[in-house]
Every structure is written in structure tokens, then in C-alpha cells.
Design a protein around this motif. Structure first.
Motif, PDB file in Angstrom:
ATOM      1  N   THR A 134      -0.304   5.343  -6.662  1.00  0.00           N
ATOM      2  CA  THR A 134       1.037   5.922  -6.575  1.00  0.00           C
ATOM      3  C   THR A 134       1.811   5.706  -7.865  1.00  0.00           C
ATOM      4  O   THR A 134       2.406   6.632  -8.427  1.00  0.00           O
ATOM      5  CB  THR A 134       1.811   5.307  -5.395  1.00  0.00           C
ATOM      6  OG1 THR A 134       1.099   5.569  -4.184  1.00  0.00           O
ATOM      7  CG2 THR A 134       3.209   5.906  -5.293  1.00  0.00           C
ATOM      8  N   ILE A 135       1.800   4.473  -8.366  1.00  0.00           N
ATOM      9  CA  ILE A 135       2.560   4.151  -9.570  1.00  0.00           C
ATOM     10  C   ILE A 135       1.963   4.838 -10.797  1.00  0.00           C
ATOM     11  O   ILE A 135       2.679   5.432 -11.620  1.00  0.00           O
ATOM     12  CB  ILE A 135       2.619   2.625  -9.770  1.00  0.00           C
ATOM     13  CG1 ILE A 135       3.430   1.984  -8.631  1.00  0.00           C
ATOM     14  CG2 ILE A 135       3.233   2.269 -11.126  1.00  0.00           C
ATOM     15  CD1 ILE A 135       3.387   0.485  -8.609  1.00  0.00           C
ATOM     16  N   ILE A 136       0.659   4.792 -10.928  1.00  0.00           N
ATOM     17  CA  ILE A 136       0.017   5.335 -12.127  1.00  0.00           C
ATOM     18  C   ILE A 136       0.111   6.854 -12.172  1.00  0.00           C
ATOM     19  O   ILE A 136       0.433   7.440 -13.210  1.00  0.00           O
ATOM     20  CB  ILE A 136      -1.434   4.844 -12.206  1.00  0.00           C
ATOM     21  CG1 ILE A 136      -1.428   3.363 -12.600  1.00  0.00           C
ATOM     22  CG2 ILE A 136      -2.241   5.635 -13.232  1.00  0.00           C
ATOM     23  CD1 ILE A 136      -2.656   2.616 -12.258  1.00  0.00           C
ATOM     24  N   ASN A 137      -0.148   7.515 -11.056  1.00  0.00           N
ATOM     25  CA  ASN A 137      -0.053   8.978 -11.045  1.00  0.00           C
ATOM     26  C   ASN A 137       1.374   9.464 -11.280  1.00  0.00           C
ATOM     27  O   ASN A 137       1.586  10.553 -11.809  1.00  0.00           O
ATOM     28  CB  ASN A 137      -0.576   9.529  -9.722  1.00  0.00           C
ATOM     29  CG  ASN A 137      -2.087   9.467  -9.622  1.00  0.00           C
ATOM     30  OD1 ASN A 137      -2.788   9.506 -10.628  1.00  0.00           O
ATOM     31  ND2 ASN A 137      -2.598   9.347  -8.409  1.00  0.00           N
ATOM     32  N   THR A 138       2.354   8.653 -10.905  1.00  0.00           N
ATOM     33  CA  THR A 138       3.756   9.030 -11.102  1.00  0.00           C
ATOM     34  C   THR A 138       4.193   8.873 -12.552  1.00  0.00           C
ATOM     35  O   THR A 138       4.932   9.706 -13.082  1.00  0.00           O
ATOM     36  CB  THR A 138       4.673   8.181 -10.199  1.00  0.00           C
ATOM     37  OG1 THR A 138       4.273   8.335  -8.840  1.00  0.00           O
ATOM     38  CG2 THR A 138       6.133   8.617 -10.337  1.00  0.00           C
ATOM     39  N   ALA A 153       0.815  -1.220   0.000  1.00  0.00           N
ATOM     40  CA  ALA A 153       0.000   0.000   0.000  1.00  0.00           C
ATOM     41  C   ALA A 153       0.845   1.265   0.000  1.00  0.00           C
ATOM     42  O   ALA A 153       0.436   2.298  -0.534  1.00  0.00           O
ATOM     43  CB  ALA A 153      -0.942  -0.001   1.198  1.00  0.00           C
ATOM     44  N   ASP A 154       2.019   1.192   0.602  1.00  0.00           N
ATOM     45  CA  ASP A 154       2.896   2.361   0.708  1.00  0.00           C
ATOM     46  C   ASP A 154       4.113   2.154  -0.188  1.00  0.00           C
ATOM     47  O   ASP A 154       5.165   1.679   0.264  1.00  0.00           O
ATOM     48  CB  ASP A 154       3.328   2.574   2.160  1.00  0.00           C
ATOM     49  CG  ASP A 154       2.143   2.791   3.086  1.00  0.00           C
ATOM     50  OD1 ASP A 154       1.287   3.629   2.742  1.00  0.00           O
ATOM     51  OD2 ASP A 154       2.060   2.112   4.128  1.00  0.00           O
ATOM     52  N   VAL A 155       3.969   2.496  -1.446  1.00  0.00           N
ATOM     53  CA  VAL A 155       5.035   2.273  -2.433  1.00  0.00           C
ATOM     54  C   VAL A 155       6.283   3.050  -2.020  1.00  0.00           C
ATOM     55  O   VAL A 155       6.215   4.233  -1.676  1.00  0.00           O
ATOM     56  CB  VAL A 155       4.567   2.703  -3.834  1.00  0.00           C
ATOM     57  CG1 VAL A 155       5.695   2.580  -4.842  1.00  0.00           C
ATOM     58  CG2 VAL A 155       3.368   1.865  -4.265  1.00  0.00           C
ATOM     59  N   THR A 156       7.428   2.377  -2.058  1.00  0.00           N
ATOM     60  CA  THR A 156       8.660   2.985  -1.573  1.00  0.00           C
ATOM     61  C   THR A 156       9.300   3.871  -2.638  1.00  0.00           C
ATOM     62  O   THR A 156       9.262   3.570  -3.828  1.00  0.00           O
ATOM     63  CB  THR A 156       9.671   1.905  -1.148  1.00  0.00           C
ATOM     64  OG1 THR A 156       9.946   1.056  -2.267  1.00  0.00           O
ATOM     65  CG2 THR A 156       9.116   1.061  -0.011  1.00  0.00           C
ATOM     66  N   GLU A 157       9.896   4.946  -2.171  1.00  0.00           N
ATOM     67  CA  GLU A 157      10.511   5.916  -3.083  1.00  0.00           C
ATOM     68  C   GLU A 157      11.651   5.287  -3.871  1.00  0.00           C
ATOM     69  O   GLU A 157      11.848   5.597  -5.052  1.00  0.00           O
ATOM     70  CB  GLU A 157      11.013   7.118  -2.288  1.00  0.00           C
ATOM     71  CG  GLU A 157      11.544   8.246  -3.159  1.00  0.00           C
ATOM     72  CD  GLU A 157      11.972   9.457  -2.351  1.00  0.00           C
ATOM     73  OE1 GLU A 157      12.500  10.411  -2.953  1.00  0.00           O
ATOM     74  OE2 GLU A 157      11.780   9.443  -1.115  1.00  0.00           O
ATOM     75  N   ASP A 158      12.404   4.402  -3.230  1.00  0.00           N
ATOM     76  CA  ASP A 158      13.536   3.757  -3.909  1.00  0.00           C
ATOM     77  C   ASP A 158      13.065   2.984  -5.132  1.00  0.00           C
ATOM     78  O   ASP A 158      13.686   3.057  -6.204  1.00  0.00           O
ATOM     79  CB  ASP A 158      14.246   2.819  -2.931  1.00  0.00           C
ATOM     80  CG  ASP A 158      15.325   1.991  -3.600  1.00  0.00           C
ATOM     81  OD1 ASP A 158      16.298   2.588  -4.108  1.00  0.00           O
ATOM     82  OD2 ASP A 158      15.191   0.747  -3.624  1.00  0.00           O
ATOM     83  N   PHE A 197      -5.574  -0.241  -4.131  1.00  0.00           N
ATOM     84  CA  PHE A 197      -5.884   1.004  -4.828  1.00  0.00           C
ATOM     85  C   PHE A 197      -4.808   2.056  -4.565  1.00  0.00           C
ATOM     86  O   PHE A 197      -4.400   2.787  -5.473  1.00  0.00           O
ATOM     87  CB  PHE A 197      -7.256   1.531  -4.390  1.00  0.00           C
ATOM     88  CG  PHE A 197      -8.397   1.022  -5.223  1.00  0.00           C
ATOM     89  CD1 PHE A 197      -8.494  -0.319  -5.555  1.00  0.00           C
ATOM     90  CD2 PHE A 197      -9.384   1.878  -5.673  1.00  0.00           C
ATOM     91  CE1 PHE A 197      -9.547  -0.797  -6.321  1.00  0.00           C
ATOM     92  CE2 PHE A 197     -10.445   1.420  -6.442  1.00  0.00           C
ATOM     93  CZ  PHE A 197     -10.530   0.077  -6.766  1.00  0.00           C
ATOM     94  N   ASN A 198      -4.345   2.149  -3.320  1.00  0.00           N
ATOM     95  CA  ASN A 198      -3.271   3.093  -3.000  1.00  0.00           C
ATOM     96  C   ASN A 198      -1.996   2.755  -3.767  1.00  0.00           C
ATOM     97  O   ASN A 198      -1.304   3.640  -4.285  1.00  0.00           O
ATOM     98  CB  ASN A 198      -2.974   3.065  -1.493  1.00  0.00           C
ATOM     99  CG  ASN A 198      -3.898   3.973  -0.707  1.00  0.00           C
ATOM    100  OD1 ASN A 198      -4.603   4.799  -1.276  1.00  0.00           O
ATOM    101  ND2 ASN A 198      -3.906   3.814   0.596  1.00  0.00           N
ATOM    102  N   HIS A 199      -1.683   1.466  -3.815  1.00  0.00           N
ATOM    103  CA  HIS A 199      -0.491   1.006  -4.534  1.00  0.00           C
ATOM    104  C   HIS A 199      -0.559   1.425  -6.000  1.00  0.00           C
ATOM    105  O   HIS A 199       0.380   2.032  -6.543  1.00  0.00           O
ATOM    106  CB  HIS A 199      -0.405  -0.517  -4.415  1.00  0.00           C
ATOM    107  CG  HIS A 199       0.689  -1.154  -5.196  1.00  0.00           C
ATOM    108  ND1 HIS A 199       1.944  -1.403  -4.671  1.00  0.00           N
ATOM    109  CD2 HIS A 199       0.731  -1.606  -6.473  1.00  0.00           C
ATOM    110  CE1 HIS A 199       2.690  -1.973  -5.588  1.00  0.00           C
ATOM    111  NE2 HIS A 199       1.984  -2.113  -6.695  1.00  0.00           N
TER     112      HIS A 199
END
Length: 507
Positions: free
Chosen positions: A318-322, A269-274, A313-315
Motif C-alpha cells: 500500500t505504502i510503496i505503490n502509493t 495490514a490495512d493501512v489507513t487513509e488518514d 506484504f500488504n502493508h
């Protein structure tokens, strides 16, 4: 005779030992495979909700201006978390009939209402799997003594599956508003009143992205670095390796790579910045080498439970909006071979999860094509009307391909993609009569002639032979693991197999 009997007993003991070990390996492999499909959150009642939240729908305070008393930032955060925890324990209660945690997040009057609902559900043998996917809080009142708060929760998107006597009766998606009153009691913000104001059912979206969004002919390869099979974004991530591999893909006259985003690997759920940064590097390098990228999401995810949807959904968000505007991005692939999870998780549940993910991703990025990597052409008719690209995998004999392809093509007017196909060149103890390099080259030559005639998009499995294949992929059984190491058209030392020349000459 005595020695002969000894030898017979010794042989029987050895054979029994080998057989027992093979059975143990098979059992362990099966257990690991099941565990890898994920756990049902509705059974996880012993959760430390006050520590690390497990329930993470989107939540924003849209309006927190209060004329009576300014609301402090720590109070807003605590109210929001206790409010989500209250939703979570209620959803677990509706799904299981258990009331653990209800007393922590609901006042006595509110608990009575929940108890009545559970009693009624039990009487008619009904249970409800439900979750909320977003919350938009608008403050109405915060008391001067800091003990009472009132707000509206607007445009809450909810999904539900209703069962009667364990038979699925209804699946819904709708939006509602809620009027909420919470009291501060014993350090917990507890719900005193939660009144639902229905708004509308959410209709399934129909995808209409034109075929002009695709290259004229997608000629692709499923890609992992040679030394990091199934771990592209791990500790050994290396830009020089990627650049060198992309040059080799260019030399094979291919124009697309398909990559895989592990759900847990990227932080759930909390995609890592790395991981986000590594994915950006890969996409930038692909763009430099004129390669398009199909990103397969949710790799190694197998839960599908309604209660886990907010996390997934959170996961995805993050990826799609980025990356939705990245020029190398060709398509979002929601899930790899989800139909293989039908047996353990249920076809209705898996497809319900896929439908919701499709609509969610389309709402975030309506411009990028979306597909699903079905394991067979027969499975690929599922949800075809909602997809921009219908993708399927095929590892059977070429002689049966025409029938399978024609049947699928007649079932949908969407563009098709043969997303995985290939032939292993493993020849060893577990398959002494396996395909030779020459046989693999002939296999690809036959397929490429046909694919070119059909103008059928494709991606081969895979670029490299691998020295290691993770147990999580095919289990521990050596006769399953060994062939998986030899599907590449480049050898372990990165030199060409005969099939590589077929691509250089045929494309």
C-alpha cells in the motif's frame, strides 16, 4: 545507641524500598520490551476466523465467468474468505501439530489427508512454518445448485521454513498453481480437493541500481517534530510545524530527512487513509523545501513470523505503490536496527523476513534504492549484496570509527551511509559528567571533517531535544530515558546549540 539502631533500621528499610522499586521498574521495562517485539501468530489458535480476518495475502478473482450459473458477488467474497481461512488453519496445523479449525474448512476426505501429514511429521519430529503471499483465482465451474465450486489458483508465491527436531533445515520461496474443489456444507465452503502443481523456485534478486540515483552527498537528519517525538503522524500532526522545521533543516545546510512509519500506527495490514494522507503532506512539503526523504518502514514491528508475512506484504504494498513515484522519495529503509531482534526472534528468521521483504519491495518498485538501518557497522555486512545503500549506526568513540568503517568498506562495493550518530548533552543526576554543548560541537566538527573527506553519506541523531521520550522506545529506566532526550542540535525551545553552528559553517 537505641536511636542509632533506629536510624540504621530506617535507612535499611528506605534503601530496600528503593531497590525493590528499581527492580520492579526494570522487570516491567523488560516485559514491555519483549511484548513490543510482537507475538508469534503460530500460537494464536483461538481466532475468530469468521469475524475479522487475521490472514491477509493478496487475493484477486482473475476470471469468474461461469457458463452454468453466474456467480454472485457475495458468493465470490465468501468463497475467497473461506479459502484463505482454510490455508491459514492448515499452516497453523503444520507449524504446531494442532488441528483447531481444520474441520470448519476441509471436508472429511481432505481432513484425513491433513491428519496423515501431521502424523508423519510428528513421527519424524518435523514441523513446517509456511505461508502464501498471493492468490489469483480462475473460476472453472460453479454448480447450478450453488453447492460446488471448482477453480484454479495460479502463481501462488509461498515461503517455507522446515525444521527437524527444532533445527532449521530448509528455507524456500517458490510459485505453484493449485486445482481446487470446494463444497458448501453447513454454511462453510470447505476444501474437498487441493492439488498442487509445482512451477519454479524463486531466485533471489540482485539489485543493480546505479549510484547516480543518490545525491552526490546525502547530508541528513533523523526527524521527528519537537513536540511529537516518535509520533510524527499522530493526532498533533501539523503542516505549519513541518514547514517551520524544514526551514530550520535548510538553514543547517542539510538536504535529507529520515522518517519512520510505525507498522501498527499506520494500520498494520490495512493501512489507513488518514496516515497515507499525512505522509503525502510531509513528502509534498519536503519537496517544496528541496529535501529528500528516506522512509523507514516497519518501525516497532517485531514479529517476523512466516505466518504474518502476508500482512506485512500488504502493508508495504500500500505504502510503496502509493508513493514510489513521489519526487521527494530518496530510498526505502526496510527496517530500523533489525539485528537487535536477533536475540528474541532468531537471526535466521529475521534475515529470512528481510530477504523476502527486499524482493517484494523491489518487485513493486525497482527504481527506488533500498537499504536497512543496521545498528552497527559490523552487522551491516548482512544482505549487503542485495542492497543499494549499506546503512549503519555508530554511537561509539570517534577514535574507533576509522577501523570499523574501513572493515565495512572492504567487505562491500555498495555505497555506505552513516545513518545514525550523535552525542547526548544530558548532564544530570543519572550522568553528572555527561557531554557539554561544547563537547557535542567538537564531536560533530571532528566527524564532519572526516565524513567530508570520505564523501560518506550521513544522517545525524537528531534535530531536537525532546521533553518526553515514549517508554516503548527505551523503557522506563530513568538513566536510559534521560540521555535520549538530549541528542538534538536544537534545544527544547528550538534555539541552536553550539553544534548547530558547526553544521552551518562546515557544510
Amino acid at each position: 545507641m537505641k536511636n542509632q539502631n533506629k536510624n540504621i533500621y530506617r535507612a535499611l528499610l528506605i534503601l530496600s524500598f528503593i531497590g525493590l522499586n528499581l527492580l520492579l521498574v526494570s522487570a516491567i521495562s523488560s516485559i514491555l520490551s519483549y511484548l513490543n517485539t510482537g507475538a508469534d501468530k503460530s500460537t494464536m489458535l483461538n481466532l475468530a476466523l469468521g469475524a475479522e480476518p487475521v490472514y491477509k495475502p493478496q487475493l484477486v478473482w482473475k476470471d469468474s465467468i461461469n457458463p452454468s450459473r453466474p456467480i454472485e458477488k457475495p458468493t465470490k467474497m465468501r468463497v475467497a474468505q473461506d479459502y484463505l481461512n482454510a490455508w491459514y488453519v492448515r499452516e497453523v496445523a503444520l507449524a504446531t501439530g494442532e488441528t483447531k479449525g481444520i474441520a470448519d474448512y476441509y471436508t472429511a476426505n481432505a481432513r484425513e489427508k491433513i491428519s496423515r501429514i501431521l502424523t508423519e511429521n510428528k513421527a519424524v519430529q518435523t514441523r513446517v512454518e509456511s505461508t502464501s503471499l498471493n492468490h489469483e483465482l480462475h473460476l472453472e465451474f460453479y454448480s447450478a445448485d450453488g453447492q460446488l465450486i471448482s477453480f484454479t489458483d495460479q502463481n501462488v508465491l509461498e515461503v517455507q521454513r522446515v525444521f527437524s527436531e527444532d533445527q532449521l533445515m530448509l528455507q524456500t520461496r517458490d510459485t505453484s498453481d493449485y486445482r481446487v474443489i470446494m463444497l458448501l456444507e453447513d454454511g462453510f465452503w470447505r476444501i474437498r480437493q487441493l492439488v498442487r502443481i509445482p512451477k519454479r523456485s524463486v531466485k533471489d534478486s540482485v539489485v543493480t541500481i546505479p549510484q547516480t540515483k543518490f545525491p552526490k552527498w546525502i547530508k541528513g537528519v533523523n526527524y521527528y517534530p519537537q513536540e511529537n517525538a516518535w509520533d510524527t503522524f499522530g493526532a498533533s500532526f501539523n503542516t505549519e510545524t513541518l514547514a517551520a522545521d524544514f526551514k530550520k533543516i535548510n538553514a543547517l545546510l542539510l538536504n535529507t530527512i529520515r522518517i519512520f512509519i510505525g507498522y501498527e500506527d499506520f494500520g498494520a495490514a490495512d493501512v489507513t487513509e488518514d496516515k497515507v494522507n499525512k505522509l503525502r503532506v510531509l513528502l509534498d512539503l519536503a519537496q517544496e523545501h528541496n529535501l529528500k526523504v528516506i522512509i523507514t518502514l516497519f518501525d516497532f514491528y517485531g514479529d517476523y513470523s512466516v505466518l504474518d508475512m502476508p500482512n506485512t506484504f500488504n502493508h508495504a504494498a500500500t505504502i510503496i505503490n502509493t508513493f514510489k513515484a513521489h519526487p521527494a522519495l530518496l530510498a526505502w529503509d526496510i527496517k530500523n536496527e533489525p539485528d537487535l531482534d536477533y536475540k528474541n526472534r532468531g537471526e535466521d528468521l529475521v534475515n529470512f523476513w528481510l530477504k523476502n521483504q527486499l524482493d517484494h519491495i523491489k518487485s513493486l518498485d525497482p527504481e527506488t534504492p533500498v537499504t536497512i538501518g543496521w545498528s552497527t557497522p559490523e552487522a551491516a555486512v548482512t544482505l549487503a549484496e542485495k542492497l543499494d545503500l549499506v546503512s549503519f549506526h555508530y554511537y561509539r568513540d570517534f577514535g574507533n570509527f576509522e577501523t570499523a568503517y574501513t572493515t565495512l568498506k572492504e567487505a562491500t562495493n555498495k555505497p555506505l551511509m552513516l545513518q545514525e550518530f550523535g552525542l547526548s548533552t544530558y548532564r544530570g543526576i543519572w550522568n553528572p559528567f555527561g557531554a557539554s554543548e561544547q563537547k557535542q560541537a567538537e564531536y560533530y566538527n571532528t566527524f564532519l571533517i572526516d565524513l567530508k573527506q570520505k564523501n560518506l553519506h550521513f544522517a545525524i541523531w537528531t534535530l531536537y531535544d525532546y521533553t518526553e521520550v515514549p517508554t516503548s522506545v527505551v523503557g522506563r529506566l530513568p538513566w536510559r530515558k534521560a540521555p535520549q532526550k538530549h541528542f538534538g542540535i536544537l534545544k527544547e525551545n528550538t534555539s541552536d546549540k553550539k553544534a548547530a553552528q558547526v553544521f552551518k559553517e562546515s557544510l
